[in-house]
Design a protein around this motif. Structure first.
Motif, mmCIF file in Angstrom:
data_model
loop_
_atom_site.group_PDB
_atom_site.id
_atom_site.type_symbol
_atom_site.label_atom_id
_atom_site.label_comp_id
_atom_site.label_asym_id
_atom_site.label_seq_id
_atom_site.Cartn_x
_atom_site.Cartn_y
_atom_site.Cartn_z
ATOM 1 N N PHE A 112 0.699 -1.158 -0.022
ATOM 2 C CA PHE A 112 -0.030 -0.012 -0.095
ATOM 3 C C PHE A 112 1.078 1.348 0.071
ATOM 4 O O PHE A 112 1.691 1.268 0.889
ATOM 5 N N ALA A 113 0.495 2.172 -0.810
ATOM 6 C CA ALA A 113 1.176 3.622 -0.843
ATOM 7 C C ALA A 113 0.779 4.123 0.431
ATOM 8 O O ALA A 113 1.879 5.062 0.801
ATOM 9 N N ASN A 114 -0.202 4.356 0.527
ATOM 10 C CA ASN A 114 -0.662 4.920 1.826
ATOM 11 C C ASN A 114 -1.969 4.355 2.678
ATOM 12 O O ASN A 114 -2.769 3.126 1.833
ATOM 13 N N VAL A 115 -2.321 4.717 3.783
ATOM 14 C CA VAL A 115 -3.523 4.075 4.612
ATOM 15 C C VAL A 115 -4.357 5.486 4.917
ATOM 16 O O VAL A 115 -3.563 6.113 5.507
ATOM 17 N N CYS A 116 -5.559 5.348 4.746
ATOM 18 C CA CYS A 116 -6.432 6.293 5.343
ATOM 19 C C CYS A 116 -7.548 5.642 6.407
ATOM 20 O O CYS A 116 -8.288 4.919 5.766
ATOM 21 N N CYS A 117 -7.407 6.120 7.635
ATOM 22 C CA CYS A 117 -8.394 5.688 8.434
ATOM 23 C C CYS A 117 -9.429 6.618 8.922
ATOM 24 O O CYS A 117 -9.228 7.424 9.336
ATOM 25 N N CYS A 118 -10.621 6.264 8.624
ATOM 26 C CA CYS A 118 -11.789 7.009 8.696
ATOM 27 C C CYS A 118 -12.845 6.458 9.621
ATOM 28 O O CYS A 118 -14.171 6.481 9.045
ATOM 29 N N ILE A 119 -12.523 6.247 10.773
ATOM 30 C CA ILE A 119 -13.689 5.384 11.575
ATOM 31 C C ILE A 119 -13.792 6.334 12.770
ATOM 32 O O ILE A 119 -12.944 7.046 13.317
ATOM 33 N N ASP A 120 -14.810 6.016 13.750
ATOM 34 C CA ASP A 120 -15.184 6.606 14.916
ATOM 35 C C ASP A 120 -14.242 5.958 16.082
ATOM 36 O O ASP A 120 -14.698 6.751 17.402
ATOM 37 N N ASP A 121 -13.960 4.700 15.884
ATOM 38 C CA ASP A 121 -13.349 4.280 17.128
ATOM 39 C C ASP A 121 -12.071 4.525 17.529
ATOM 40 O O ASP A 121 -10.891 4.205 16.709
ATOM 41 N N TYR A 122 -11.877 5.486 18.423
ATOM 42 C CA TYR A 122 -10.257 5.982 18.402
ATOM 43 C C TYR A 122 -9.422 4.984 18.977
ATOM 44 O O TYR A 122 -8.040 4.959 18.544
ATOM 45 N N GLU A 123 -9.798 3.937 19.801
ATOM 46 C CA GLU A 123 -8.757 3.001 20.257
ATOM 47 C C GLU A 123 -8.190 2.310 19.078
ATOM 48 O O GLU A 123 -7.081 2.058 18.921
ATOM 49 N N LEU A 124 -9.260 1.858 18.017
ATOM 50 C CA LEU A 124 -8.779 1.156 17.001
ATOM 51 C C LEU A 124 -8.098 1.774 16.140
ATOM 52 O O LEU A 124 -7.103 1.512 15.335
ATOM 53 N N SER A 125 -8.356 3.165 15.854
ATOM 54 C CA SER A 125 -7.750 4.009 15.023
ATOM 55 C C SER A 125 -6.334 4.134 15.439
ATOM 56 O O SER A 125 -5.243 4.128 14.431
ATOM 57 N N GLU A 126 -5.985 4.203 16.938
ATOM 58 C CA GLU A 126 -4.503 4.433 17.092
ATOM 59 C C GLU A 126 -3.944 3.156 16.863
ATOM 60 O O GLU A 126 -2.654 3.256 16.683
ATOM 61 N N ARG A 127 -4.490 1.958 17.150
ATOM 62 C CA ARG A 127 -4.009 0.713 16.877
ATOM 63 C C ARG A 127 -3.436 0.542 15.315
ATOM 64 O O ARG A 127 -2.310 0.274 14.978
ATOM 65 N N ILE A 128 -4.360 1.116 14.651
ATOM 66 C CA ILE A 128 -4.078 0.886 13.258
ATOM 67 C C ILE A 128 -2.843 1.962 12.824
ATOM 68 O O ILE A 128 -2.040 1.588 12.050
ATOM 69 N N TYR A 129 -2.781 2.957 13.471
ATOM 70 C CA TYR A 129 -1.677 4.029 13.476
ATOM 71 C C TYR A 129 -0.426 3.196 13.538
ATOM 72 O O TYR A 129 0.588 3.403 12.612
ATOM 73 N N TYR A 130 -0.292 2.836 14.732
ATOM 74 C CA TYR A 130 1.011 2.187 15.359
ATOM 75 C C TYR A 130 1.581 0.849 14.362
ATOM 76 O O TYR A 130 2.420 0.446 14.031
ATOM 77 N N GLN A 131 0.304 0.119 13.874
ATOM 78 C CA GLN A 131 0.537 -0.922 13.036
ATOM 79 C C GLN A 131 0.991 -0.605 11.665
ATOM 80 O O GLN A 131 2.024 -1.354 11.190
ATOM 81 N N CYS A 132 0.819 0.487 11.369
ATOM 82 C CA CYS A 132 1.206 1.211 9.973
ATOM 83 C C CYS A 132 2.665 1.609 10.137
ATOM 84 O O CYS A 132 3.581 1.398 9.389
ATOM 85 N N LYS A 133 2.836 2.349 11.188
ATOM 86 C CA LYS A 133 4.176 2.600 11.703
ATOM 87 C C LYS A 133 5.164 1.380 11.647
ATOM 88 O O LYS A 133 6.410 1.607 11.256
ATOM 89 N N PHE A 134 4.515 0.273 12.226
ATOM 90 C CA PHE A 134 5.600 -0.895 12.549
ATOM 91 C C PHE A 134 5.991 -1.323 11.077
ATOM 92 O O PHE A 134 6.924 -1.717 10.979
ATOM 93 N N LEU A 135 4.993 -1.424 9.984
ATOM 94 C CA LEU A 135 5.005 -1.682 8.842
ATOM 95 C C LEU A 135 5.802 -0.591 7.804
ATOM 96 O O LEU A 135 5.872 -0.755 6.603
#
Length: 271
Positions: A112-135
């Motif tokens: 993926f060239a980039n990832v856009c997360c557009c959900i209301d769940d802040y906890e999941l959003s934060e987890r997705i952010y750090y998963q992306c950073k790890f990758l």
């Protein structure tokens, strides 16, 4: 003490034909999708379990969205297209022409060239952010500026011409107001045509005027096209319908210049 500047590096990001991931399926997700459509990206949407915006469904039915996955996000989604495993050990061996095609395959068709997360769940959003950073994936978490590697500003578009206004995530509404003000200033002017005309002249100059590629020669060409561009207003440049033949007539004057008078210039390209 000088005030710290809080700005971003504004770039034109080439994602044409590359996989981009949008997580979510509401209004914000749709706005991200529309940005990616203009960039000709290959868009995958993970909808989540809630309501899917009808325009997103329609875009998928029309084939504009590459893949619409109707379920909740899973961590493995970030690598859903990856097949090739390139080891970076001994990278000096990797940077070899025999590996170029494999690398291109990974960049253009798997990662993926980039990832856009557009959900209301802040906890999941934060987890997705750090998963992306790890990758090491660039990610934008909607409405969370600290969790964004990049921002979506307000865009003024006329095909070849794009103007982005960004407040670095602080005031999207102000960005839109500034964009609307710019749009009013250019009402009635086909800016895209002006870009096409000047781009054709520049391309013709580079293709047909054969001089050395030393710094002096490059500087001469750049200054020539710069001065020619300043000949006329944006509106005047938008009125020409230049062809390759017209451009050859214009660059035949190089390193001198064609007439600066608008009507005389028109005569040259019409004869």
């Amino acid at each position: 003490m000088s005030k710290e500047v809080s700005g971003s590096l504004l770039l034109a990001w080439q994602v044409k034909g590359k996989h981009c991931l949008v997580i979510g399926s509401g209004d914000v997700a749709l706005s991200r999708i529309n940005h990616l459509i203009r960039a000709n990206a290959k868009i995958t949407v993970i909808t989540g379990g809630g309501h899917i915006h009808e325009d997103i469904v329609k875009l998928h039915e029309e084939g504009v969205i590459y893949n619409l996955v109707k379920r909740n996000y899973e961590s493995r989604d970030l690598k859903m297209y990856e097949k090739t495993s390139i080891e970076l050990d001994g990278i000096e061996k990797l940077i070899n022409p025999s590996h170029y095609e494999e690398i291109r395959q990974v960049v253009e068709h798997e990662v993926f060239a980039n990832v856009c997360c557009c959900i209301d769940d802040y906890e999941l959003s934060e987890r997705i952010y750090y998963q992306c950073k790890f990758l090491r994936l660039p990610v934008n978490i909607a409405d969370k500026p600290p969790l964004c590697d990049f921002y979506f500003g307000s865009m003024f578009n006329q095909d070849n011409l794009q103007i982005m206004i960004s407040t670095n995530g602080k005031s999207p509404r102000l960005s839109k107001l500034i964009k609307d003000n710019i749009a009013r200033q250019f009402e009635g002017i086909d800016l895209n045509k002006a870009v096409e005309n000047l781009g054709l002249i520049r391309s013709c100059l580079r293709s047909n005027i054969v001089i050395d590629d030393d710094l002096i020669s490059i500087d001469t060409r750049m200054n020539w096209i710069k001065q020619l561009t300043d000949y006329f207003s944006l509106k005047e440049w938008s009125h020409f319908n230049l062809t390759d033949e017209n451009c050859r007539k214009i660059i035949s004057y190089f390193p001198e210049f064609p007439p600066k008078d608008y009507q005389e210039f028109e005569k040259i390209i019409s004869n």
